[in-house]
Design a protein around this motif. Structure first.
Motif, PDB file in Angstrom:
ATOM      1  N   PHE A 169      46.260  64.290 -13.735  1.00  0.00           N
ATOM      2  CA  PHE A 169      47.569  64.115 -14.373  1.00  0.00           C
ATOM      3  C   PHE A 169      47.568  64.326 -15.889  1.00  0.00           C
ATOM      4  N   GLY A 170      46.402  64.491 -16.484  1.00  0.00           N
ATOM      5  CA  GLY A 170      46.313  64.551 -17.938  1.00  0.00           C
ATOM      6  C   GLY A 170      47.089  65.690 -18.574  1.00  0.00           C
ATOM      7  N   ALA A 171      47.234  66.799 -17.870  1.00  0.00           N
ATOM      8  CA  ALA A 171      47.931  67.956 -18.451  1.00  0.00           C
ATOM      9  C   ALA A 171      49.444  67.769 -18.456  1.00  0.00           C
ATOM     10  N   ASP A 172      49.970  66.965 -17.541  1.00  0.00           N
ATOM     11  CA  ASP A 172      51.421  66.868 -17.369  1.00  0.00           C
ATOM     12  C   ASP A 172      52.025  65.555 -17.841  1.00  0.00           C
ATOM     13  N   PHE A 173      51.177  64.548 -18.100  1.00  0.00           N
ATOM     14  CA  PHE A 173      51.669  63.225 -18.479  1.00  0.00           C
ATOM     15  C   PHE A 173      50.823  62.670 -19.617  1.00  0.00           C
ATOM     16  N   THR A 174      51.331  61.614 -20.261  1.00  0.00           N
ATOM     17  CA  THR A 174      50.505  60.845 -21.191  1.00  0.00           C
ATOM     18  C   THR A 174      49.787  59.774 -20.373  1.00  0.00           C
ATOM     19  N   CYS A 175      48.474  59.858 -20.322  1.00  0.00           N
ATOM     20  CA  CYS A 175      47.655  58.928 -19.539  1.00  0.00           C
ATOM     21  C   CYS A 175      46.725  58.191 -20.494  1.00  0.00           C
ATOM     22  N   ALA A 176      46.603  56.879 -20.327  1.00  0.00           N
ATOM     23  CA  ALA A 176      45.758  56.112 -21.245  1.00  0.00           C
ATOM     24  C   ALA A 176      45.180  54.895 -20.552  1.00  0.00           C
ATOM     25  N   VAL A 177      43.925  54.593 -20.873  1.00  0.00           N
ATOM     26  CA  VAL A 177      43.320  53.322 -20.475  1.00  0.00           C
ATOM     27  C   VAL A 177      43.948  52.237 -21.336  1.00  0.00           C
ATOM     28  N   ALA A 178      44.513  51.224 -20.695  1.00  0.00           N
ATOM     29  CA  ALA A 178      45.207  50.163 -21.427  1.00  0.00           C
ATOM     30  C   ALA A 178      44.425  48.852 -21.407  1.00  0.00           C
ATOM     31  N   GLY A 179      43.236  48.873 -20.845  1.00  0.00           N
ATOM     32  CA  GLY A 179      42.392  47.680 -20.753  1.00  0.00           C
ATOM     33  C   GLY A 179      41.363  47.918 -19.669  1.00  0.00           C
ATOM     34  N   PRO A 180      40.431  46.994 -19.479  1.00  0.00           N
ATOM     35  CA  PRO A 180      39.383  47.185 -18.468  1.00  0.00           C
ATOM     36  C   PRO A 180      39.921  47.333 -17.050  1.00  0.00           C
ATOM     37  N   VAL A 181      41.132  46.798 -16.802  1.00  0.00           N
ATOM     38  CA  VAL A 181      41.670  46.840 -15.439  1.00  0.00           C
ATOM     39  C   VAL A 181      43.023  47.542 -15.361  1.00  0.00           C
ATOM     40  N   TRP A 182      43.413  48.269 -16.413  1.00  0.00           N
ATOM     41  CA  TRP A 182      44.732  48.905 -16.414  1.00  0.00           C
ATOM     42  C   TRP A 182      44.658  50.349 -16.903  1.00  0.00           C
ATOM     43  N   ILE A 183      45.411  51.214 -16.263  1.00  0.00           N
ATOM     44  CA  ILE A 183      45.663  52.583 -16.724  1.00  0.00           C
ATOM     45  C   ILE A 183      47.173  52.785 -16.711  1.00  0.00           C
ATOM     46  N   ASP A 184      47.715  53.373 -17.774  1.00  0.00           N
ATOM     47  CA  ASP A 184      49.142  53.640 -17.869  1.00  0.00           C
ATOM     48  C   ASP A 184      49.404  55.144 -17.832  1.00  0.00           C
TER      49      ASP A 184
END
Length: 268
Positions: A169-184
């Protein structure tokens, strides 16, 4: 620091303690900022309704950059809402369920939506998403939504991000690790910096007059955008160098300590 007009802080692991509490007497700090003509903004992956609950009656005097910039409220009025297409969040939810050990939550504007089979994690979800429903077939749900968040109960957010989410999904969306147990995952070009720019435009100020605090990757664009950027001491080690300055940790109320220094410059 004399020219600061807008101060923004991430919430979890930055402004909030590890127990999820605001620093003591933070309401007084907000009142002092208001009296000094400095706007405070909460810039968070949390949704609008949860941030309004956290700040209570003072929420209408704040800027609230919610869902990493998907919704932006300025002093009680929503000034920006960037929705995801239903087919996008449905595809993401289906992929997460089928190809990772993560649990997807679709972040609706009015409530978060989880899969009924994941209802055992209600308490974890509800800490961040105070309005929450469960449905039998999550990838079939449709409604107004601006983000998909993924809960990783095995503490492997970075690994799942690197191996599955970023490649897919990295090419089409903003993806980020938001913590040890979360990805947004949010729409492309939506992040906290976008939210800051919208608030700045509303206030008629530039990034030179902004300060921001963060700890993790969903803060990275915001920290790069503002002139006065701080990482709290407990930041993700991989974020080293992402800000100009370091504040004490969230457990030491580092954000509040730096704000006190800003306020002191106004009292000279």
């Amino acid at each position: 620091m004399e020219n600061i007009r807008l101060i923004a802080s991430d919430m979890d692991h930055t402004l909030l303690t590890e127990a999820g509490q605001l620093p003591p007497h933070f309401g007084r700090t907000l009142d002092a900022l208001e009296a000094a003509g400095i706007q405070f903004a909460a810039a968070s992956g949390r949704p609008l309704y949860t941030l309004q609950d956290v700040f209570g009656e003072r929420s209408d005097q704040l800027a609230l950059i919610c869902d990493n910039g998907g919704v932006v409220s300025y002093r009680g009025t929503i000034i920006h809402k960037q929705l995801m297409a239903a087919h996008d969040y449905q595809r993401i939810a289906r992929f997460v369920q089928e190809h990772t050990d993560g649990l997807p939550l679709i972040c609706g504007i009015e409530h978060a939506v989880g899969a009924r089979k994941d209802q055992a994690f209600d308490a974890v979800y509800r800490e961040f998403y105070h309005q929450l429903i469960f449905v039998d077939d999550l990838p079939a749900w449709s409604g107004e939504a601006d983000k998909v968040t993924i809960y990783l109960p095995h503490n492997n957010a970075q690994q799942v991000f690197d191996e599955a989410i970023a490649p897919e999904f990295g090419a089409d969306f903003t993806c980020a690790v938001a913590g040890p147990v979360w990805i947004d995952i949010t729409p492309k070009h939506i992040n906290k910096a976008k939210g800051m720019s919208l608030v700045g435009r509303k206030m008629g100020i530039s990034s030179e007059q902004m300060m921001a605090f963060g700890d993790n990757f969903n803060d990275k664009e915001m920290l790069a955008y503002v002139a006065h950027s701080y990482l709290v001491a407990n930041h993700n080690p991989s974020m080293a160098g992402a800000a100009k300055y370091q504040a004490p940790s969230n457990e030491e109320y580092g954000v509040q300590q730096v704000i006190a220094k800003v306020l002191a410059t106004r009292n000279h």
